[in-house]
Design an enzyme around this catalytic site. Structure first.
Site, PDB file in Angstrom:
ATOM      1  N   TRP A 186       1.597   1.063   8.759  1.00 56.34           N
ATOM      2  CA  TRP A 186       0.053   0.914   8.578  1.00 56.34           C
ATOM      3  C   TRP A 186      -0.314   0.372   9.947  1.00 56.34           C
ATOM      4  CZ3 TRP A 186      -1.825   4.074   5.629  1.00 56.34           C
ATOM      5  CH2 TRP A 186      -1.260   4.534   4.269  1.00 56.34           C
TER       6      TRP A 186
ATOM      7  N   ASP B 275      -5.484  -6.897   8.146  1.00 52.23           N
ATOM      8  CA  ASP B 275      -5.533  -5.844   6.796  1.00 52.23           C
ATOM      9  C   ASP B 275      -4.705  -6.460   5.778  1.00 52.23           C
ATOM     10  OD1 ASP B 275      -4.870  -3.700   5.172  1.00 52.23           O
ATOM     11  OD2 ASP B 275      -3.727  -2.448   6.542  1.00 52.23           O
TER      12      ASP B 275
ATOM     13  N   LYS C 183      -4.925  -1.915  -5.053  1.00 50.89           N
ATOM     14  CA  LYS C 183      -3.581  -2.760  -5.414  1.00 50.89           C
ATOM     15  C   LYS C 183      -3.956  -3.940  -6.321  1.00 50.89           C
ATOM     16  CE  LYS C 183      -2.177  -0.950  -1.212  1.00 50.89           C
ATOM     17  NZ  LYS C 183      -1.332   0.180  -1.709  1.00 50.89           N
TER      18      LYS C 183
HETATM   19  N1  PMP Z   1      -3.166  -0.602   4.924  1.00 49.30           N
HETATM   20  C1  PMP Z   1      -2.048  -0.826   3.886  1.00 49.30           C
HETATM   21  C2  PMP Z   1      -1.445  -2.363   4.137  1.00 49.30           C
HETATM   22  C3  PMP Z   1      -1.880  -0.139   2.835  1.00 49.30           C
HETATM   23  O1  PMP Z   1      -0.893  -0.711   1.972  1.00 49.30           O
HETATM   24  C4  PMP Z   1      -2.377   0.929   2.750  1.00 49.30           C
HETATM   25  C5  PMP Z   1      -2.384   1.873   1.294  1.00 49.30           C
HETATM   26  N2  PMP Z   1      -1.098   1.771   0.731  1.00 49.30           N
HETATM   27  C6  PMP Z   1      -3.296   1.349   3.740  1.00 49.30           C
HETATM   28  C7  PMP Z   1      -3.697   0.396   4.810  1.00 49.30           C
HETATM   29  C8  PMP Z   1      -4.218   2.567   3.630  1.00 49.30           C
HETATM   30  O2  PMP Z   1      -4.964   2.729   2.549  1.00 49.30           O
HETATM   31  P1  PMP Z   1      -6.022   3.851   2.292  1.00 49.30           P
HETATM   32  O3  PMP Z   1      -5.094   4.848   1.545  1.00 49.30           O
HETATM   33  O4  PMP Z   1      -6.854   3.225   1.055  1.00 49.30           O
HETATM   34  O5  PMP Z   1      -6.546   4.345   3.554  1.00 49.30           O
END
Ligand code: PMP
Length: 361
Positions: free
Chosen positions: A101, A168, A192
Site C-alpha cells: 500500500w 493511512d 475494515k
Molecule cells: N491502504 C490500506 C492500508 C489498505 O488495507 C487498503 C485496502 N485493503 C487500501 C489502502 C486500499 O483501499 P481501497 O481499496 O479502498 O482503495
C-alpha cells in the site's frame, strides 16, 4: 448460519448493525421512508451525517484543532487526493516503505510531485516496521501506513516528525488509541472498522488544511468539503448510515480503548497458537505484529492447501493471504469476536492433530 469470516475487507460487521441496516433499508427509524430513498439535503440525512462526524470526534478524542471529513470512494482515492491538495510539482513527499500500500500511495503521489523513500523494510520481506533514515532536505510531508493489511505489521507508536505527518489508517482506525495531536492528516477507507466499502474518512488538522491548494475541482478540494460539512456532492447515503450504526455499536462496546483491550487479547490468542502449533509459523517480528491482520504460513505448502480445505469444512472463510504475500491471513477487526478467534485457534489445533505425523523441526 453465519460463517466465521476472517476476510481482510470488506469484512465482518456486527450482527446488530446488519439487522438495524436491514430494517433501515425498509424504513428508516420510523420515518416512513427507506434510508436509500432520502435526499442528502434533507434534515433527516444531515442529522445522520452530523452524528457520524460527532461520533468520530468523540471516539477518537479529537479536539477543535481537527476537522473530520466524510468522503466518497476508498483509500486509493485518498492516495491521489492528498497530493492533489498538498503537493506541488516542485515539492517532495517522503514515504515509509512498508510494502504494497505504501508503493501504491507513492505511485499516485508521483503523478503530482516528487517522492522519495525515507525508510524501507523491503530487505526484510516487510516483516518489520523500518527505521527512518535522517529526514532529507525540506519534505512537504511524510506519509506512512499505520497497519499493513497485507504483511501483518503495525506501528504501536508513530514516529515523531519535524514535518507534517500523513497516516493511512485504513486497517486500524478505531481499533487502537492514537495520539492525533501528532498527526496532520489521517485517512481510512471504511471497509475494515468503519462500515461498508464506498465511504472513507479523513481527519485533518486545521493548520495543515490551510496549506491545501485552492485551484482544484471542488469535488477534490478538502477545504471545499469541509466548508460544505462533507455534503457537497451526493454522499453514499446508505454507507454513511451503516457507518453510523457501526460507530454507535462501537460506542456501546465502551469505545476504542475498550475494544483495543479485546483486540490485544484476540491477537495474543492467535499468535500464541501459531507459535505453539508445529505446522505454522509467523515471520513478522513480534514487536511489530499487527493486531488486526494476523499473517502466517504453513511450514509446508501442501499443508497450507489442506488447511484451507479444512477451514472450508469448518465454515471458516476469508483466510487466504493476499496474492502479494501468499500464506494465510486472519483479519480480526473490531467486529470479530474473541469467541470466533478462539474457534479458529481450536480448528488449528484439530488440524495439527489430524496431521500429527507431519512434524517439522
Ligand atoms: N491502504 C490500506 C492500508 C489498505 O488495507 C487498503 C485496502 N485493503 C487500501 C489502502 C486500499 O483501499 P481501497 O481499496 O479502498 O482503495
Amino acid at each position: 448460519m453465519r460463517k466465521f469470516n476472517f476476510s481482510s475487507g470488506p469484512s465482518v460487521l456486527p450482527l446488530p448493525v446488519l439487522q438495524q441496516a436491514a430494517a433501515g433499508l425498509l424504513e428508516l427509524e420510523h420515518h416512513g421512508v427507506s434510508v436509500a430513498e432520502i435526499s442528502h439535503r434533507s434534515r433527516l440525512f444531515t442529522d445522520l451525517l452530523n452524528e457520524l462526524i460527532s461520533l468520530f470526534r468523540e471516539l477518537l478524542h479529537l479536539g477543535p484543532e481537527h476537522e473530520v471529513i466524510i468522503l466518497q470512494g476508498g483509500a486509493r482515492l485518498q492516495f491521489a487526493q492528498i497530493p492533489m491538495n498538498f503537493l506541488k510539482p516542485s515539492e517532495t513527499a517522503g514515504f515509509i516503505d512498508t510494502g504494497y500500500w505504501a508503493h501504491k500511495a507513492m505511485e499516485y503521489a508521483a503523478c503530482y510531485g516528487q517522492v522519495i523513500t525515507i525508510g524501507s523494510s523491503a530487505d526484510q520481506g516487510y516483516h518489520i516496521i523500518p527505521e527512518i533514515s535522517d529526514l532529507p532536505h525540506q519534505l512537504t510531508y511524510v506519509q506512512l501506513t499505520t497497519n499493513n493489511t497485507i504483511y501483518g505489521t503495525q506501528y504501536q507508536e508513530l514516529p515523531k516528525m519535524a514535518v507534517p505527518l500523513i497516516a493511512d489508517m485504513s486497517s486500524d482506525l478505531l481499533s487502537i488509541t492514537r495520539d492525533f495531536s501528532a498527526i496532520d492528516f489521517a485517512f481510512a477507507c471504511a471497509q475494515k472498522n468503519v462500515g461498508p466499502a464506498g465511504v472513507s474518512v479523513a481527519i485533518v488538522k486545521r493548520s495543515f488544511l490551510e496549506k491545501a491548494h485552492d485551484q482544484l475541482p471542488p469535488v477534490f478540494s478538502y477545504k471545499n468539503l469541509v466548508a460544505h460539512h462533507s455534503n457537497y456532492a451526493t454522499p453514499p447515503v446508505v454507507n454513511v448510515y451503516m457507518s453510523l450504526l457501526n460507530l454507535r455499536w462501537l460506542k456501546g462496546q465502551g469505545g476504542v480503548a475498550a475494544v483495543e483491550k479485546i483486540n490485544e487479547e484476540k491477537a495474543a490468542l492467535l499468535y500464541n497458537e501459531i507459535e505453539r502449533n508445529r505446522l505454522f509459523n509467523c515471520p513478522v517480528v513480534p514487536a511489530h505484529r499487527s493486531r488486526m491482520n494476523v499473517c502466517f504460513f504453513a511450514k509446508e505448502k501442501n499443508t497450507e492447501l489442506a488447511f484451507l480445505d479444512f477451514c472450508h469444512e469448518k465454515n471458516i472463510v476469508g483466510i487466504e493471504g493476499h496474492k502479494a504475500a501468499g500464506g494465510l491471513r486472519a483479519s480480526i477487526y473490531n467486529a470479530q469476536s474473541l469467541e470466533n478467534v478462539a474457534y479458529l485457534a481450536k480448528v488449528m489445533q484439530q488440524f495439527e492433530q489430524q496431521h500429527a505425523s507431519t512434524v517439522y523441526y
